[in-house]
Design a protein around this motif. Structure first.
Motif, PDB file in Angstrom:
ATOM      1  N   LEU A  94       3.061   4.689   1.093  1.00  0.00           N
ATOM      2  CA  LEU A  94       4.417   4.840   1.619  1.00  0.00           C
ATOM      3  C   LEU A  94       5.320   3.705   1.139  1.00  0.00           C
ATOM      4  O   LEU A  94       6.463   3.934   0.729  1.00  0.00           O
ATOM      5  CB  LEU A  94       4.402   4.908   3.143  1.00  0.00           C
ATOM      6  CG  LEU A  94       5.746   5.142   3.823  1.00  0.00           C
ATOM      7  CD1 LEU A  94       6.318   6.482   3.397  1.00  0.00           C
ATOM      8  CD2 LEU A  94       5.591   5.078   5.323  1.00  0.00           C
ATOM      9  N   VAL A  95       4.813   2.489   1.155  1.00  0.00           N
ATOM     10  CA  VAL A  95       5.589   1.340   0.682  1.00  0.00           C
ATOM     11  C   VAL A  95       5.856   1.465  -0.815  1.00  0.00           C
ATOM     12  O   VAL A  95       6.980   1.218  -1.278  1.00  0.00           O
ATOM     13  CB  VAL A  95       4.860   0.019   1.017  1.00  0.00           C
ATOM     14  CG1 VAL A  95       5.490  -1.151   0.297  1.00  0.00           C
ATOM     15  CG2 VAL A  95       4.866  -0.213   2.518  1.00  0.00           C
ATOM     16  N   LYS A  96       4.849   1.865  -1.566  1.00  0.00           N
ATOM     17  CA  LYS A  96       5.016   2.032  -3.011  1.00  0.00           C
ATOM     18  C   LYS A  96       6.031   3.128  -3.330  1.00  0.00           C
ATOM     19  O   LYS A  96       6.905   2.960  -4.181  1.00  0.00           O
ATOM     20  CB  LYS A  96       3.664   2.365  -3.648  1.00  0.00           C
ATOM     21  CG  LYS A  96       3.709   2.447  -5.150  1.00  0.00           C
ATOM     22  CD  LYS A  96       2.315   2.714  -5.707  1.00  0.00           C
ATOM     23  CE  LYS A  96       2.346   2.810  -7.210  1.00  0.00           C
ATOM     24  NZ  LYS A  96       1.016   3.093  -7.757  1.00  0.00           N
ATOM     25  N   PHE A  97       5.957   4.247  -2.607  1.00  0.00           N
ATOM     26  CA  PHE A  97       6.907   5.340  -2.809  1.00  0.00           C
ATOM     27  C   PHE A  97       8.325   4.900  -2.454  1.00  0.00           C
ATOM     28  O   PHE A  97       9.278   5.187  -3.192  1.00  0.00           O
ATOM     29  CB  PHE A  97       6.500   6.555  -1.969  1.00  0.00           C
ATOM     30  CG  PHE A  97       7.494   7.668  -1.996  1.00  0.00           C
ATOM     31  CD1 PHE A  97       7.612   8.475  -3.113  1.00  0.00           C
ATOM     32  CD2 PHE A  97       8.315   7.905  -0.911  1.00  0.00           C
ATOM     33  CE1 PHE A  97       8.531   9.502  -3.147  1.00  0.00           C
ATOM     34  CE2 PHE A  97       9.243   8.926  -0.935  1.00  0.00           C
ATOM     35  CZ  PHE A  97       9.355   9.732  -2.057  1.00  0.00           C
ATOM     36  N   SER A  98       8.480   4.206  -1.341  1.00  0.00           N
ATOM     37  CA  SER A  98       9.808   3.737  -0.910  1.00  0.00           C
ATOM     38  C   SER A  98      10.399   2.772  -1.928  1.00  0.00           C
ATOM     39  O   SER A  98      11.592   2.871  -2.265  1.00  0.00           O
ATOM     40  CB  SER A  98       9.723   3.065   0.459  1.00  0.00           C
ATOM     41  OG  SER A  98       9.267   3.972   1.425  1.00  0.00           O
ATOM     42  N   PHE A  99       9.597   1.855  -2.409  1.00  0.00           N
ATOM     43  CA  PHE A  99      10.076   0.896  -3.402  1.00  0.00           C
ATOM     44  C   PHE A  99      10.489   1.614  -4.692  1.00  0.00           C
ATOM     45  O   PHE A  99      11.533   1.312  -5.271  1.00  0.00           O
ATOM     46  CB  PHE A  99       9.006  -0.159  -3.694  1.00  0.00           C
ATOM     47  CG  PHE A  99       9.414  -1.126  -4.766  1.00  0.00           C
ATOM     48  CD1 PHE A  99      10.324  -2.134  -4.490  1.00  0.00           C
ATOM     49  CD2 PHE A  99       8.912  -1.005  -6.052  1.00  0.00           C
ATOM     50  CE1 PHE A  99      10.719  -3.019  -5.475  1.00  0.00           C
ATOM     51  CE2 PHE A  99       9.297  -1.889  -7.051  1.00  0.00           C
ATOM     52  CZ  PHE A  99      10.208  -2.902  -6.760  1.00  0.00           C
ATOM     53  N   THR A 100       9.690   2.574  -5.119  1.00  0.00           N
ATOM     54  CA  THR A 100       9.995   3.321  -6.338  1.00  0.00           C
ATOM     55  C   THR A 100      11.287   4.119  -6.170  1.00  0.00           C
ATOM     56  O   THR A 100      12.119   4.158  -7.083  1.00  0.00           O
ATOM     57  CB  THR A 100       8.832   4.266  -6.692  1.00  0.00           C
ATOM     58  OG1 THR A 100       7.641   3.493  -6.819  1.00  0.00           O
ATOM     59  CG2 THR A 100       9.101   5.023  -7.969  1.00  0.00           C
ATOM     60  N   ALA A 118      -5.400  -6.022   6.006  1.00  0.00           N
ATOM     61  CA  ALA A 118      -5.969  -4.730   6.419  1.00  0.00           C
ATOM     62  C   ALA A 118      -4.909  -3.635   6.415  1.00  0.00           C
ATOM     63  O   ALA A 118      -4.682  -2.946   7.403  1.00  0.00           O
ATOM     64  CB  ALA A 118      -6.632  -4.849   7.788  1.00  0.00           C
ATOM     65  N   ILE A 119      -4.246  -3.471   5.280  1.00  0.00           N
ATOM     66  CA  ILE A 119      -3.212  -2.448   5.131  1.00  0.00           C
ATOM     67  C   ILE A 119      -3.888  -1.119   4.802  1.00  0.00           C
ATOM     68  O   ILE A 119      -4.696  -1.039   3.884  1.00  0.00           O
ATOM     69  CB  ILE A 119      -2.229  -2.835   4.011  1.00  0.00           C
ATOM     70  CG1 ILE A 119      -1.563  -4.164   4.328  1.00  0.00           C
ATOM     71  CG2 ILE A 119      -1.185  -1.760   3.815  1.00  0.00           C
ATOM     72  CD1 ILE A 119      -0.741  -4.719   3.186  1.00  0.00           C
ATOM     73  N   SER A 120      -3.534  -0.072   5.550  1.00  0.00           N
ATOM     74  CA  SER A 120      -4.148   1.229   5.311  1.00  0.00           C
ATOM     75  C   SER A 120      -3.635   1.826   4.004  1.00  0.00           C
ATOM     76  O   SER A 120      -2.573   1.463   3.498  1.00  0.00           O
ATOM     77  CB  SER A 120      -3.838   2.178   6.469  1.00  0.00           C
ATOM     78  OG  SER A 120      -2.478   2.544   6.445  1.00  0.00           O
ATOM     79  N   PHE A 121      -4.411   2.763   3.487  1.00  0.00           N
ATOM     80  CA  PHE A 121      -4.052   3.402   2.224  1.00  0.00           C
ATOM     81  C   PHE A 121      -2.732   4.164   2.350  1.00  0.00           C
ATOM     82  O   PHE A 121      -1.892   4.129   1.452  1.00  0.00           O
ATOM     83  CB  PHE A 121      -5.181   4.350   1.794  1.00  0.00           C
ATOM     84  CG  PHE A 121      -4.922   5.037   0.499  1.00  0.00           C
ATOM     85  CD1 PHE A 121      -5.034   4.351  -0.703  1.00  0.00           C
ATOM     86  CD2 PHE A 121      -4.549   6.372   0.463  1.00  0.00           C
ATOM     87  CE1 PHE A 121      -4.786   4.978  -1.907  1.00  0.00           C
ATOM     88  CE2 PHE A 121      -4.297   7.008  -0.732  1.00  0.00           C
ATOM     89  CZ  PHE A 121      -4.425   6.311  -1.924  1.00  0.00           C
ATOM     90  N   ALA A 122      -2.526   4.845   3.458  1.00  0.00           N
ATOM     91  CA  ALA A 122      -1.295   5.602   3.671  1.00  0.00           C
ATOM     92  C   ALA A 122      -0.083   4.679   3.703  1.00  0.00           C
ATOM     93  O   ALA A 122       0.973   4.996   3.134  1.00  0.00           O
ATOM     94  CB  ALA A 122      -1.382   6.393   4.971  1.00  0.00           C
ATOM     95  N   THR A 123      -0.217   3.534   4.337  1.00  0.00           N
ATOM     96  CA  THR A 123       0.881   2.569   4.387  1.00  0.00           C
ATOM     97  C   THR A 123       1.174   2.024   2.996  1.00  0.00           C
ATOM     98  O   THR A 123       2.338   1.873   2.612  1.00  0.00           O
ATOM     99  CB  THR A 123       0.544   1.418   5.349  1.00  0.00           C
ATOM    100  OG1 THR A 123       0.265   1.967   6.641  1.00  0.00           O
ATOM    101  CG2 THR A 123       1.694   0.449   5.470  1.00  0.00           C
ATOM    102  N   GLN A 124       0.142   1.738   2.238  1.00  0.00           N
ATOM    103  CA  GLN A 124       0.329   1.249   0.872  1.00  0.00           C
ATOM    104  C   GLN A 124       1.097   2.275   0.031  1.00  0.00           C
ATOM    105  O   GLN A 124       2.033   1.924  -0.693  1.00  0.00           O
ATOM    106  CB  GLN A 124      -1.024   0.992   0.218  1.00  0.00           C
ATOM    107  CG  GLN A 124      -1.788  -0.153   0.788  1.00  0.00           C
ATOM    108  CD  GLN A 124      -3.170  -0.232   0.162  1.00  0.00           C
ATOM    109  OE1 GLN A 124      -3.350   0.067  -1.005  1.00  0.00           O
ATOM    110  NE2 GLN A 124      -4.149  -0.630   0.952  1.00  0.00           N
TER     111      GLN A 124
END
Length: 118
Positions: free
Chosen positions: A22-28, A14-20
């Motif tokens: 943020l994680v994708k941006f941080s990884f990139t 149940a990961i929120s869209f905003a968290t997804q």
């Protein structure tokens, strides 16, 4: 296949869209910073004079103008710190500092290109 796996994890945890996002941006950003740091370190080590001897000790010498790079400028003159151009970790950390400051457009100006090729 991988998108189905990610979708399954998203619904299970149940990961929120905003968290997804943020994680994708941080990884990139981390990946881009790492790549830029590796390339910047390679440029400085390739085009600059060797500042280390066979034992891994820094050599104090006058660098000819055609062998100057950002590494010779940073570590050879002006910077007073225990960092050494002979330690790959120190060169990588200086390169990573430059990459993050460049990507975020802060640009302190402490690490700068000194040749046209850089």
């Amino acid at each position: 296949r991988s998108s189905r796996l990610i979708l399954r994890w998203q619904t299970h945890f149940a990961i929120s869209f905003a968290t997804q996002k943020l994680v994708k941006f941080s990884f990139t950003m981390m990946l881009a910073s790492h790549w830029m740091a590796c390339l910047w370190g390679l440029v400085g080590l390739t085009w600059g004079a060797t500042l280390c001897d066979e034992d891994g000790k820094q050599i104090e010498m006058e660098v000819p103008l055609e062998d100057v790079s950002w590494i010779t400028t940073l570590f050879g003159g002006g910077k007073t710190s225990p960092d050494s151009p002979c330690d790959p970790w120190h060169v990588y950390m200086a390169s990573l500092h430059w990459a993050v400051m460049t990507i975020t457009s802060i640009g302190y100006g402490d690490i700068v290109p000194v040749r046209n090729a850089e």
